[in-house]
Design an enzyme around this catalytic site. Structure first.
Site, PDB file in Angstrom:
ATOM      1  N   GLU A  43       0.857  -1.185   0.000  1.00  0.00           N
ATOM      2  CA  GLU A  43       0.000   0.000   0.000  1.00  0.00           C
ATOM      3  C   GLU A  43       0.888   1.228   0.000  1.00  0.00           C
ATOM      4  OE1 GLU A  43      -2.501   0.186   3.456  1.00  0.00           O
ATOM      5  OE2 GLU A  43      -3.566  -1.647   2.914  1.00  0.00           O
ATOM      6  N   HIS A  86       4.245  19.943   7.914  1.00  0.00           N
ATOM      7  CA  HIS A  86       5.422  19.853   7.073  1.00  0.00           C
ATOM      8  C   HIS A  86       6.152  18.533   7.291  1.00  0.00           C
ATOM      9  CE1 HIS A  86       5.077  23.895   5.733  1.00  0.00           C
ATOM     10  NE2 HIS A  86       5.084  24.376   6.969  1.00  0.00           N
TER      11      HIS A  86
END
Lengths: 286, 381
Positions: free
Chosen positions: A210, A248
């Site tokens: 995945e 971030h």
């Protein structure tokens, strides 16, 4: 042969009297009768109506039954403790089905387990099945058949989809193992592929990944140099939009790793035949 | 669960990290009063749980009280990336001399919380990560030891921080690590950690000018104090309904409504819709055996999206029998009126019986994953 578990495995079920544990213990016992005991604190001394003795602690269960594997169905907030209890009682193979375990708990649990000779599978995984011999977890036995394809996957129902396709094509399985998709877990692709590579019964290997993380890339690098057995793979999430990024830092740590395309490319470079549809896997193994 | 900047900075402050003495306001008048107390100039910062606030006009400096009031009014009227601004944080404006990035995230590969630091902090840190990743220092944190002083000092030396700031930096880094552990965070960051000049000419100081914490939802059970301050704006109403119904849901741009059991299979379903030229309207993992109540809740969420032209069920029953899944779907359809076409593909013991039940209810069925997706793509055209 097979990997991780077979008909000689002596399994206990932690949380055997809970709703999930009860349901799946019956399924497992009906399939392979490898369950030698169950654990539910406070219910020691009981015997289930299908004949399995219940203990208060894993330590007692191990002493009384000689168990060497444990499968965990307890609620998420108790799962880290259940894993530690099994490890400290000398259980060698621990499979944690429970989902929703806090990640910082898993960091501590994994760091401790790394100091012991213990294999953890999961948490948040469907467990494993060695068809015809041992079912530990929740993989539906009806879709499996004994054979020589080893399968390792990060997901649940997508794993079943592929097992089903293999069986329908007449390809049986040596062992199917679902490793779970949590950020910090036990057995990873690399560990499973090494085991399959060394297992004489396993002739072909399937790897279902995945998006996210770098487990697939790391395993692919190993496959490239060390695995001669034919392999096929699939990566789910190619069409997924860029996830809701965690500030971030999420973007920083991944640094280009973890995209579907990156994984497909790494696996192809390692000689793994990659499927566009999960149901193409059997054809790629022919 | 995300915490607001002001909440994150309050938490950091409790762990010894120097933060500005800010005040939160929810009206322009309160903003003015806050500025009066703090002293001018101030910076007015929108408190919304998305990035890019500055670029959206959500952060402004004000030099007079009149300016504070008018700019706070402007910001409180903004909607940033779909989220209304309900609060502003009034911080004293800082004389920034340098901006450092300092953050902690869970690193899957090292299986540790990992501290990251860069001398090039501020809004361009993602750019730094992409182009010059070597400028970012990464240090895994031992879960039993935490962040020792020497490692914090290593980081300071590595990013070239002038020596006079090292003692302060060690306090900040260790405080951040403690806050991360204490809140069961999956992310905690200070960006920027700024070197700030002092108005009275005193020595420059390190101050955490912005802060962010994301708490691990799986650990919220042991943080009732944090659960209480969850901002309901964090999720769309559909996402909130989905979470409450125990569904895993993400809204997308296409027109094929998907209901799938299992996250991996749900992702693969989206992939295959794309493969056959269609476009999914959502990602929806109806966890567990597709019980009627869950299917009904999921259908309501899917149908609330006017873009949806067809609903695709892809249910791998596994241990759940196929006919039970079919009855779950039929049961849900008694509660929810569906006027658009539906395609269902179910696998599991007794799936033939399941398909018969669905066909009787005028739901198209399919023998395979690919066939179901192709039918749905065709119907959505």
């Amino acid at each position: 042969m097979a990997i991780l578990a077979d008909r000689n495995t002596r399994l206990i079920v932690q949380g055997i009297t809970g709703r999930e544990g009860d349901f799946h213990a019956r399924q497992m016992q009906a399939y392979s009768s490898i369950i030698v005991g169950g654990v539910t604190p406070g219910k020691g001394g009981l015997k289930t109506d299908y004949g399995v003795p219940v203990f208060d602690t894993v330590g007692q269960a191990v002493r009384e039954t000689g168990a060497n594997a444990s499968v965990i169905y307890v609620p998420a907030r108790f799962a880290p403790d259940a894993i530690l209890e099994a490890a400290d009682a000398g259980i060698h193979l621990i499979i944690c089905i429970t989902e929703g375990v806090a990640v910082q708990d898993m960091i501590r649990v994994r760091a401790y387990l790394d100091t012991l000779d213990v294999i953890l599978i999961g948490p948040n995984c469907p467990g494993l099945i060695t068809p015809g011999q041992a079912k530990i977890g929740i993989i539906p036995a009806s879709i499996c058949k004994p054979g020589n394809v080893g399968l390792v996957s990060r997901s649940g129902t997508l794993t079943y989809e592929v097992i089903n396709a293999l069986t329908q094509s007449g390809m049986g399985q040596s062992t199917c193992v679902g490793i779970g998709g949590d950020p910090v877990h036990g057995l990873d692709f690399l560990d499973a592929i090494k085991l399959f590579n060394e297992d004489p019964q396993t002739e072909k290997i399937v790897m279902i990944g995945e998006i996210g993380g770098s487990d697939e890339e790391i395993a692919a690098a190993y496959v490239k140099d060390h695995v001669k057995k034919p392999m096929a793979g699939f990566i789910a999430g190619r069409a997924a939009p860029e996830g809701k990024r965690m500030g971030h830092a999420g973007a920083i740590i991944e640094g280009g790793m973890g995209t579907a395309q990156g994984k497909v490319t790494a696996m192809q470079a390692a000689g793994i035949k990659m499927a566009d549809l999960p149901t193409q896997i059997p054809d790629l193994l022919r | 669960m995300k915490l607001h900047e002001y909440q994150s900075k309050q938490l950091f402050g409790r762990f010894g990290v120097p933060v500005p003495e800010g005040i939160v306001a929810d009206t322009p008048e309160a903003a003015r009063a806050a500025a009066e107390k703090i002293g001018l100039p101030v910076v007015i910062k929108s408190q919304v749980l998305v990035g890019g606030r500055g670029k959206a006009g959500g952060v402004k400096v004000a030099r007079t009280l009149e300016e504070v009031e008018s700019k706070a009014r402007d910001i409180l009227n903004l909607t940033i990336k779909g989220l209304p601004v309900r609060k502003v944080l009034i911080d004293p404006a800082a004389a920034i001399k340098n901006e450092i990035y300092l953050g902690i995230v869970i690193d899957r590969t090292s299986r540790r919380a990992t501290m990251m630091a860069s001398a090039a902090g501020g809004v361009d840190i993602e750019e730094v990560a992409a182009t010059t990743p070597e400028k970012i220092v990464r240090v895994p944190i031992n879960p039993f030891i935490g962040l020792p002083e020497y490692l914090a000092r290593d980081i300071a030396a590595h990013i070239g921080l002038p020596r006079q700031f090292w003692p302060e930096f060690i306090t900040v880094a260790r405080g951040l690590a403690s806050a991360f552990a204490a809140t069961d965070a999956s992310l905690a960051e200070i960006n920027p950690l700024a070197i700030v000049g002092q108005p009275n000419g005193g020595p420059d100081r390190l101050i955490a000018l912005d802060g962010k914490i994301v708490v691990d939802d799986n650990a919220i059970f042991r943080h009732p104090d944090l659960a209480e301050i969850r901002d309901p704006d964090e999720e769309s109403s559909a996402e909130k309904k989905a979470r409450e119904a125990g569904l895993n849901f993400i809204s997308l741009d296409g027109n094929i409504g998907c209901m799938v059991n299992g996250a991996g299979l749900a992702m693969a379903t989206m992939d295959i819709i794309h493969y056959y030229g269609g476009s999914p309207a959502n990602f929806l993992d109806v966890a567990g055996g597709a019980r009627a109540d869950k299917v009904a809740a999921a259908l309501r969420i899917i149908l609330a999206d006017p873009k949806v032209k067809v609903v695709l069920f892809n249910i791998f029953g596994g241990i759940t029998r196929g006919d039970e899944v079919a009855r779950g779907i039929i049961g849900a359809l008694k509660e929810v009126n569906v006027s658009i076409p539906m395609v269902a593909r179910i696998v599991g013991t007794n799936q033939e019986e399941g398909n018969r039940i669905l066909a009787e209810a005028h739901i198209a069925t399919a023998g395979s994953f690919a066939e179901a997706v192709q039918k749905a793509v065709e119907m959505a055209k």
